[in-house]
Write a protein that holds these residues in place. Structure first.
Motif, PDB file in Angstrom:
ATOM      1  N   ILE A   1      25.695 -11.390  32.211  1.00 21.30           N
ATOM      2  CA  ILE A   1      25.930 -11.433  30.773  1.00 21.30           C
ATOM      3  C   ILE A   1      24.824 -12.269  30.137  1.00 21.30           C
ATOM      4  CG2 ILE A   1      27.504 -12.095  28.925  1.00 21.30           C
ATOM      5  CD1 ILE A   1      29.815 -11.734  30.785  1.00 21.30           C
ATOM      6  N   VAL A   2      24.210 -11.726  29.087  1.00 19.89           N
ATOM      7  CA  VAL A   2      23.143 -12.409  28.365  1.00 19.89           C
ATOM      8  C   VAL A   2      23.680 -12.784  26.989  1.00 19.89           C
ATOM      9  CG1 VAL A   2      20.783 -12.303  27.526  1.00 19.89           C
ATOM     10  CG2 VAL A   2      21.433 -11.048  29.597  1.00 19.89           C
ATOM     11  N   GLY A   3      23.754 -14.091  26.720  1.00 20.35           N
ATOM     12  CA  GLY A   3      24.304 -14.556  25.455  1.00 20.35           C
ATOM     13  C   GLY A   3      23.270 -14.610  24.360  1.00 20.35           C
TER      14      GLY A   3
ATOM     15  N   LEU B   1      27.411 -19.453  27.233  1.00 24.93           N
ATOM     16  CA  LEU B   1      26.717 -18.308  26.638  1.00 24.93           C
ATOM     17  C   LEU B   1      26.421 -18.490  25.144  1.00 24.93           C
ATOM     18  CD1 LEU B   1      28.453 -15.459  28.610  1.00 24.93           C
ATOM     19  CD2 LEU B   1      26.034 -16.007  28.638  1.00 24.93           C
ATOM     20  N   PRO B   2      27.270 -18.809  24.224  1.00 25.38           N
ATOM     21  CA  PRO B   2      28.732 -18.721  24.306  1.00 25.38           C
ATOM     22  C   PRO B   2      29.205 -17.289  24.075  1.00 25.38           C
ATOM     23  CG  PRO B   2      28.109 -19.473  22.141  1.00 25.38           C
ATOM     24  CD  PRO B   2      26.816 -19.290  22.910  1.00 25.38           C
TER      25      PRO B   2
ATOM     26  N   ARG C   1      25.061  -9.048  25.784  1.00 28.28           N
ATOM     27  CA  ARG C   1      24.634  -7.914  26.607  1.00 28.28           C
ATOM     28  C   ARG C   1      25.249  -8.035  28.000  1.00 28.28           C
ATOM     29  NH1 ARG C   1      20.015  -4.985  24.847  1.00 28.28           N
ATOM     30  NH2 ARG C   1      20.016  -5.084  22.568  1.00 28.28           N
ATOM     31  N   LEU C   2      25.639  -6.871  28.557  1.00 30.31           N
ATOM     32  CA  LEU C   2      26.196  -6.807  29.912  1.00 30.31           C
ATOM     33  C   LEU C   2      25.321  -5.893  30.747  1.00 30.31           C
ATOM     34  CD1 LEU C   2      28.526  -7.385  31.942  1.00 30.31           C
ATOM     35  CD2 LEU C   2      29.677  -5.371  31.017  1.00 30.31           C
ATOM     36  N   LEU C   3      24.852  -6.408  31.892  1.00 34.40           N
ATOM     37  CA  LEU C   3      23.999  -5.639  32.798  1.00 34.40           C
ATOM     38  C   LEU C   3      24.681  -5.559  34.159  1.00 34.40           C
ATOM     39  CD1 LEU C   3      22.100  -7.105  30.607  1.00 34.40           C
ATOM     40  CD2 LEU C   3      20.253  -6.721  32.263  1.00 34.40           C
TER      41      LEU C   3
END
Length: 469
Positions: A19-21, A63-64, A70-72
């Protein structure tokens, strides 16, 4: 590598759930995933899902988690070629559905995610006019930078007839769903298009094209699923084991008669010449004699809809007045190119094909396989529950429940804590490999009921009101 070999049914490889915050923080949460769900449907132009994580590292704070992350990830079945890859085309976490504590230092979070195109769709509006074939307009909406602007692969079937549309402030998906009802295949000449997404990209194509081509070529089924105990030491074969199955509300002839699956009539009203044209639809004549169906490669095949005589020497598909449509049109003197929607070519049959998709369906649970996608054909084998003698032959198989089906929806369910990947498939069929016999049965005429006109008979049982003292 041992990891790349399928050792047991239900094995999976889930790579780098990251997960990219918005803060730029990138967290790999693969070790915290408790459940992972992925959904596809031929009625849905996007893939979606949810993920449950056990958070003991403050993921939601670091992240928050604000609903725009984004979810990879990449999911695949060992030794299989196809995969579900969201590393290049990202997903987006748009909602924290649940969050609760299980201890002082651990929270359970359920996150909802979808594709970037779906997320962009809700904030994009189209107010524009289009001219061209419907397939050209759909391609422009999906690929155009001013609209959806998707980079994903697109499988699109050419349509015929030049059309004009004015899209009145709709999202791209709403616009496509609006115009797809009028699409007619330029290859199969068939109506009823579906617009959906799989891991292979977007698909805009006729339902007919999912089954074959011009009644001569049938699409091969991808796998055969059997309701039987798993085999020992054969992981690949066990992938095709049906763990559970159920039938819900099948062959509803009452509802489908009323809605127009078997037969219908269109009154086409010409508002310029003040005349009416009548068009009739017959399920057997217009579908089975002209269109692709799932068992068309078998000479003995036939329709699921019984062709028994039910009234006045007619079958159920010969009552075209069961459903009436009224639609306006205009003279050629009023039409300019692209304004006639050619409703006589698509309205009746498209409605019938849409109803047919839910006419006979099964829901089956099996082991996960990333080679299987929505829109694929599969073969299903379910044993008969009649008393049978050895040896096992074709008569040991239920002839109605077994056969070729098309996958209309698919749910991947991954449970890393149990090292298990299951699939729940909703599948539909439109034909049988052996047409059931039809024997005309003569029933005894029911007795003619009496007519009590004026309630004469009932009045004989009435008693006079007693006189008051």
């Amino acid at each position: 590598m041992e990891r790349e070999r399928l050792q047991k049914a239900g094995d999976f490889i889930l790579d780098g759930v990251m997960i990219v915050g918005s803060s730029g923080a990138r967290l790999n949460i693969i070790d915290q995933v408790q459940e992972f769900h992925i959904y596809q449907s031929i009625d849905t132009p996007y893939i979606s899902g949810n993920i449950m994580i056990a958070d003991s590292a403050g993921v939601a704070e670091v992240l928050p988690l604000l609903g725009q992350e984004r979810l990879l990830f990449k999911l695949r079945t060992p030794s299989h070629s196809q995969h579900i890859d969201f590393n290049n085309y990202h997903a987006i976490v748009y909602n924290v559905e649940k969050r609760f504590s299980t201890s002082d230092r651990e929270h359970i979070l359920v996150l909802n995610w979808t594709t970037l195109e779906h997320y962009k769709n809700v904030r994009t509006k189209i107010s524009a006019s289009f001219k061209g074939t419907i397939s050209e307009i759909v391609q422009k909406i999906i690929k155009g930078d001013n609209y959806l602007g998707s980079k994903k692969p697109l499988t699109i079937e050419p349509t015929r007839n030049i059309r004009k549309f004015v899209i009145p402030n709709l999202t791209p998906f709403q616009a496509i769903n609006l115009i797809k009802s009028e699409a007619i295949s330029g290859v199969e000449q068939s109506p009823h298009f579906v617009f959906f997404e799989t891991p292979a990209g977007f698909h805009f194509r006729s339902f007919d094209s999912l089954l074959g081509q011009r009644r001569d070529l049938s699409v091969k089924h991808k796998n055969t699923y059997r309701s039987q105990p798993p085999e020992q030491n054969n992981a690949e074969a066990n992938l095709s084991t049906i763990l559970d199955w159920q039938v819900d509300d099948n062959s509803n002839s009452f509802l489908n008669t009323r809605l127009g699956m078997y037969g219908s009539t269109l009154f086409y009203h010409d508002i310029f010449n003040k005349n009416i044209q009548k068009f009739e639809y017959n399920y057997m004549k217009d579908k089975f004699n002209r269109r692709n169906y799932m068992e068309q490669g078998v000479k003995t095949s036939g329709a699921l809809v019984s062709q028994a005589i039910i009234e006045n020497k007619k079958t159920i598909s010969e009552f075209s007045d069961s459903k009436i449509f009224v639609h306006p049109t205009a003279s050629d003197n009023l039409h300019t190119e692209g304004t006639d929607n050619n409703a006589e070519e698509w309205l009746l049959e498209s409605r019938s094909r849409e109803l047919e998709r839910s006419y006979f369906s099964l829901k089956i649970e099996t082991y996960g396989d990333t080679n299987i996608m929505c829109g694929d054909l599969i073969n299903v084998v379910i044993p008969s529950n009649r008393p049978l003698q050895s040896p096992v032959t074709k008569s040991s198989i239920d002839p109605i429940l077994s056969g070729r089906y098309l996958i209309t929806s698919l749910h991947h369910q991954i449970t890393p804590t149990e090292q298990m990947h299951n699939m729940i498939l909703t599948i539909t069929k439109d034909s049988l490999d052996v047409e059931p016999p039809i024997v005309e049965t003569k029933y005894q005429e029911p007795p003619q009921g009496s007519v009590d006109k004026g309630l004469t008979v009932m009045k004989q049982d009435l008693t006079p009101k007693p006189k008051s003292a």
